[in-house]
Scaffold this active site. Structure first.
Site, PDB file in Angstrom:
ATOM      1  N   LYS A  52       4.137  -3.809  -2.173  1.00  0.00           N
ATOM      2  CA  LYS A  52       3.193  -2.939  -1.459  1.00  0.00           C
ATOM      3  C   LYS A  52       2.035  -3.778  -0.931  1.00  0.00           C
ATOM      4  CE  LYS A  52       4.694   1.079  -3.991  1.00  0.00           C
ATOM      5  NZ  LYS A  52       4.662   1.823  -5.250  1.00  0.00           N
ATOM      6  N   GLN A  96       0.512   3.429  -9.846  1.00  0.00           N
ATOM      7  CA  GLN A  96       1.939   3.174 -10.076  1.00  0.00           C
ATOM      8  C   GLN A  96       2.408   3.865 -11.357  1.00  0.00           C
ATOM      9  OE1 GLN A  96       3.928   1.225  -7.866  1.00  0.00           O
ATOM     10  NE2 GLN A  96       5.565   2.086  -9.089  1.00  0.00           N
ATOM     11  N   ASP A 119       0.511   9.285  -2.129  1.00  0.00           N
ATOM     12  CA  ASP A 119       1.817   9.550  -2.750  1.00  0.00           C
ATOM     13  C   ASP A 119       2.190  11.033  -2.623  1.00  0.00           C
ATOM     14  OD1 ASP A 119       3.356   7.502  -3.758  1.00  0.00           O
ATOM     15  OD2 ASP A 119       2.207   7.305  -5.616  1.00  0.00           O
TER      16      ASP A 119
END
Ligand code: NAP
Length: 286
Positions: A52, A96, A119
């Site tokens: 990322k 994460q 997200d």
């Protein structure tokens, strides 16, 4: 023999468009920034966070990486999330998953400002997706929708089957296909006669997390088959949920692993970060 759905190629096109948009926004004085938070040292999570960061650099997106020890408390992580919610250099916040046991994932995800929730896991954004009026879509399902679109198959009236009902993949995936007028069935570990259901699917999404789970006899000839699975075999090789060699003979279109859904997930994250920057700029203008 099925046609390969090339996630690498399609994600490269998405990233190129994002790169150009980031450059245009920068010229207008609107920088784009993403913060990625990793708690602990799970090897797979480290790899995802690393890629990322690299992709941000590639596209001109400012990136901030927060690598916290596995012993981090929920309060400490909440404190960081609050700080990032206030930050003017960060438009998107990605924590994460999975998080260590002492930290409640829901508490953390609910603390992220919905306008920075790239997200799309915050209940506010989940609700918006449900009613079809959303700013962000979760990265993996949204990337899959692009892969399906690349085949030219129109979902209207099609039998769409998702194996898996997680909040991250299965459920939002089903919702997105419903929004595109698919007739959607969600299967899970308690589903009976799974093969009977999957073999009627025009579009089959495998998000199970079990290597080689979907076999050729579960697939309708000519179907679009999307393999979301990322399973690490004992020999270290990455393997999907679909038994590639035999399903390749039956399906009309099929995603490979690696090189299918994975690259699309990251590309969509970058697109969501640009959306977040634009939304925040608009809000700040008011
Ligand atoms: P998850 O939370 O473990 O969900 C797995 C789902 O599969 C559950 O709903 C489970 O049913 C269902 N299932 C398990 N065994 C089954 C069976 N025998 N028959 C039918 N359904 C069964 O996993 P996830 O987070 O959704 O991820 C799924 C896979 O996608 C994993 O391999 C993950 O690594 C991968 N993934 C890839 C990406 C990417 O970017 N490529 C992104 C996210 C996830 P129950 O609900 O009844 O337990």
């Amino acid at each position: 023999m099925s046609q390969l759905i090339d996630g690498k190629k399609i994600s490269a096109q998405v990233k190129e468009a994002v790169k150009q948009e980031v450059a245009t926004l920068k010229q207008q004085g609107i920088p784009v920034g993403l913060a990625v938070v990793l708690v602990g040292d799970d090897p797979a999570s480290k790899v995802y966070v690393g890629s990322k960061k690299r992709t941000c650099e590639e596209l001109g997106i400012h990136s901030e990486e927060y690598l916290l020890p596995a012993s981090t408390t929920e309060e400490e992580l909440l404190e960081l999330v609050k700080k990032l919610n206030q930050s003017t250099t960060v438009n998107g916040i990605l924590v994460q998953l999975p998080l260590p046991k002492q930290i409640n994932e829901e508490t953390i995800l609910n603390a992220i400002d919905p306008i920075k929730d790239v997200d799309a896991f915050h209940p506010y954004n989940v609700g918006k997706i449900m009613i079809g009026d959303f700013d962000f879509l979760p990265c993996t399902p949204a990337g899959i929708m692009d892969l399906i679109a690349s085949t030219g198959v129109d979902l209207t009236g099609k039998q769409c089957v998702v194996i898996g009902r997680s909040n991250i993949v299965g459920k939002p995936m089903a919702m997105l296909m419903l929004h595109q007028n698919g007739t959607v069935t969600i299967c899970h570990s308690k589903t009976q006669n799974l093969k009977e259901i999957t073999s009627k699917a025009d579009v089959l999404i495998a998000a199970v997390g079990k290597a080689n789970f979907v076999t050729a006899d579960m697939v309708k000839p000519g179907a679009v088959v999307i393999d979301v699975g990322m399973n690490r075999l004992e020999n270290g090789k990455l393997c999907g949920d679909v038994k590639y060699d035999e399903v390749q003979e039956a399906a009309g279109y099929l995603t490979p692993v690696p090189g299918g859904v994975g690259p699309m997930t990251i590309a969509t994250l970058m697109r969501n970060t640009v959306t977040a920057a634009k939304l925040q700029h608009k809000r700040n203008q008011k």
